[in-house]
Scaffold this motif. Structure first.
Motif, PDB file in Angstrom:
ATOM      1  N   PRO A 196       0.706  -1.202  -0.470  1.00  0.00           N
ATOM      2  CA  PRO A 196      -0.366  -0.426   0.351  1.00  0.00           C
ATOM      3  C   PRO A 196       1.054   1.215   0.164  1.00  0.00           C
ATOM      4  O   PRO A 196       1.916   1.118   0.399  1.00  0.00           O
ATOM      5  CB  PRO A 196      -0.802  -0.314   1.355  1.00  0.00           C
ATOM      6  N   GLY A 197       0.342   2.238  -0.350  1.00  0.00           N
ATOM      7  CA  GLY A 197       0.998   3.732  -0.187  1.00  0.00           C
ATOM      8  C   GLY A 197       1.447   4.033  -2.259  1.00  0.00           C
ATOM      9  O   GLY A 197       0.009   3.710  -3.058  1.00  0.00           O
ATOM     10  N   THR A 198       1.641   4.296  -2.630  1.00  0.00           N
ATOM     11  CA  THR A 198       2.263   6.127  -3.758  1.00  0.00           C
ATOM     12  C   THR A 198       2.781   4.908  -4.706  1.00  0.00           C
ATOM     13  O   THR A 198       3.894   4.496  -4.234  1.00  0.00           O
ATOM     14  CB  THR A 198       2.221   6.909  -3.475  1.00  0.00           C
ATOM     15  N   HIS A 199       2.843   4.948  -5.950  1.00  0.00           N
ATOM     16  CA  HIS A 199       3.947   4.734  -6.332  1.00  0.00           C
ATOM     17  C   HIS A 199       4.192   4.333  -8.295  1.00  0.00           C
ATOM     18  O   HIS A 199       3.061   5.252  -8.440  1.00  0.00           O
ATOM     19  CB  HIS A 199       3.424   3.000  -6.469  1.00  0.00           C
ATOM     20  N   THR A 200       5.269   4.524  -8.692  1.00  0.00           N
ATOM     21  CA  THR A 200       5.366   5.204  -9.841  1.00  0.00           C
ATOM     22  C   THR A 200       5.214   3.773 -10.904  1.00  0.00           C
ATOM     23  O   THR A 200       6.239   3.395 -10.641  1.00  0.00           O
ATOM     24  CB  THR A 200       6.732   6.024 -10.174  1.00  0.00           C
ATOM     25  N   LEU A 201       5.213   4.289 -11.725  1.00  0.00           N
ATOM     26  CA  LEU A 201       5.264   2.861 -13.058  1.00  0.00           C
ATOM     27  C   LEU A 201       6.040   3.933 -14.961  1.00  0.00           C
ATOM     28  O   LEU A 201       4.926   4.737 -14.565  1.00  0.00           O
ATOM     29  CB  LEU A 201       3.514   2.072 -13.451  1.00  0.00           C
ATOM     30  N   GLN A 202       6.163   3.090 -15.158  1.00  0.00           N
ATOM     31  CA  GLN A 202       6.554   3.900 -16.216  1.00  0.00           C
ATOM     32  C   GLN A 202       7.172   2.320 -17.518  1.00  0.00           C
ATOM     33  O   GLN A 202       7.759   1.671 -16.800  1.00  0.00           O
ATOM     34  CB  GLN A 202       7.326   4.799 -16.621  1.00  0.00           C
ATOM     35  N   LEU A 203       6.894   2.492 -18.336  1.00  0.00           N
ATOM     36  CA  LEU A 203       7.616   1.410 -19.014  1.00  0.00           C
ATOM     37  C   LEU A 203       8.418   1.298 -20.611  1.00  0.00           C
ATOM     38  O   LEU A 203       8.638   2.361 -20.658  1.00  0.00           O
ATOM     39  CB  LEU A 203       6.332   0.320 -19.884  1.00  0.00           C
ATOM     40  N   LEU A 204       8.820   0.439 -20.574  1.00  0.00           N
ATOM     41  CA  LEU A 204      10.446   1.007 -21.402  1.00  0.00           C
ATOM     42  C   LEU A 204      10.650  -0.113 -21.880  1.00  0.00           C
ATOM     43  O   LEU A 204      10.997  -0.838 -21.732  1.00  0.00           O
ATOM     44  CB  LEU A 204      11.210   1.655 -20.830  1.00  0.00           C
ATOM     45  N   MET A 205      10.446   0.292 -23.520  1.00  0.00           N
ATOM     46  CA  MET A 205      11.491  -1.061 -24.344  1.00  0.00           C
ATOM     47  C   MET A 205      12.617  -1.058 -24.340  1.00  0.00           C
ATOM     48  O   MET A 205      13.678   0.050 -24.367  1.00  0.00           O
ATOM     49  CB  MET A 205      10.299  -0.683 -25.994  1.00  0.00           C
ATOM     50  N   GLY A 206      12.966  -2.483 -24.335  1.00  0.00           N
ATOM     51  CA  GLY A 206      14.749  -3.031 -24.540  1.00  0.00           C
ATOM     52  C   GLY A 206      15.001  -3.213 -26.125  1.00  0.00           C
ATOM     53  O   GLY A 206      13.918  -3.852 -26.197  1.00  0.00           O
TER      54      GLY A 206
END
Ligand SMILES: [Cu+2]
Ligand SMILES: [Cu+2]
Lengths: 179, 154
Positions: free
Chosen positions: A136-146
């Motif tokens: 629980p809490g605040t999170h960040t998500l980001q996608l990055l292709m490789g």
């Protein structure tokens, strides 16, 4: 020929996190599997050439949405990909790559293989979604292709970095859905 | 019935081991179908069944518990998407046809822009292996119906 290729692919499957340099000697010093690369270690060679990506290629997080509040600590993340293809790690093919989900972390050095740890998740089988479990809490998500070797394309194909809030409780329908 | 069709039917009725033997006997007549994880699923993320759209639209193709690989890439537990438009399932023992009713996403794409004439249409996804042959068991979505209205101003 086919047998050799199968062996190579199996090798990639067995070591999904290991940077593989096709046609070049293995470079263990810059192995992407190393959880904490030695800081400030000067590269022994010039930065490797990054694969190209079409200018209209983009990836986005189809679910959850930016600022979404999620009830339940286990939820599905959809990887959206447009004008670009998905290929497993180890596969060299123009205009394709595999997804990486950056969790609670800034972008890594785009000239190196993406680190492989709990903040940098590799989807080297070519997966296009995952079940994520976060406290629980605040999170960040980001996608990055490789690319085949886990190195971002040039220009990098990455999503907006979104922020979500995870709350304990009953999962929502969309988070539970596995249909 | 041609010899190829006969072999395909025989292969469908027999176990995987015998299928292999048949494959060795006639590699061009019968494609060996690959497995996928038992829990794998393909599904149409968007549009929803019964959706009404106006003009062109994007189809988002989902895969759970498996990976996407471009056509021609042999890797266990992967495949590429196919979208069947206004058509029944093809013969699952053969490469999926390639025409306007059977779209291949051989680059490993997971989204497709469709411009269909106004009216009711059916959409169904079917995963195929490096040779465009469905897996065993086949991984396909529910067949959904969408209604396309004329594009605004068109
Ligand atoms: Cu990777
Ligand atoms: Cu195909």
């Amino acid at each position: 020929m086919a047998f050799t290729r199968r062996l190579l692919l199996l090798g990639a499957a067995a070591l999904p996190a290991t940077a593989r340099s096709q046609g070049q000697p293995a470079d263990h010093a810059h192995d992407a599997a190393a959880p904490a690369p030695a800081p400030a270690a000067p590269p022994a060679e010039a930065p490797r050439q990054r694969g190209s990506a079409p200018p209209d290629a983009y990836v986005y997080i189809g679910w959850p949405q930016d600022r979404q509040v999620i009830y339940g600590t286990r939820f599905k993340v959809w990887f959206g990909t447009r004008n670009f293809g998905v290929a497993p790690a180890g596969v060299t093919k123009a205009n394709t790559g595999h997804h990486h989900l950056l969790v609670d972390v800034d972008l890594p050095d785009l000239n190196k293989p993406i680190p492989n740890d709990r903040n940098h998740l590799h989807f080297g089988l070519g997966q296009t979604e995952t079940m994520l479990e976060l406290p629980p809490g605040t999170h960040t998500l980001q996608l990055l292709m490789g690319d085949a070797d886990h190195v971002p394309q040039d220009p990098p194909v990455m999503s907006k970095r979104i922020t979500i809030t995870v709350r304990p409780g009953r999962p929502q329908a969309a988070a539970r859905e596995t249909q | 019935m041609t010899r190829a069709q006969l072999l395909a039917r025989l292969g469908a009725g027999l176990g995987a081991g015998l299928g292999t033997a048949l494959l060795l006997a006639g590699p061009t007549a019968l494609a060996q179908r690959h497995p996928m994880p038992e829990t794998a699923k393909v599904y149409i993320i968007w549009p929803a069944d019964g959706q009404v759209v106006r003009g062109g639209f994007w189809v988002r193709m989902g895969l759970s518990e498996g990976g996407i690989a471009p056509a021609g890439v042999e890797k266990p537990m992967t495949g590429h998407h196919h979208l069947l438009i206004d058509v029944d399932l093809p013969d699952l023992n053969k490469p999926i046809p390639n025409d306007r009713n059977h779209l291949h996403f051989g680059l490993g794409q997971t989204e497709a822009r469709l411009d269909l004439p106004p009216g009711r249409h059916t959409l169904q996804m079917l995963l195929g292996d490096e040779n465009h042959v469905p897996h065993d068991p086949p991984l396909m979505s529910k067949r959904i119906t969408v209604t396309v209205l004329p594009a605004p101003g068109g």
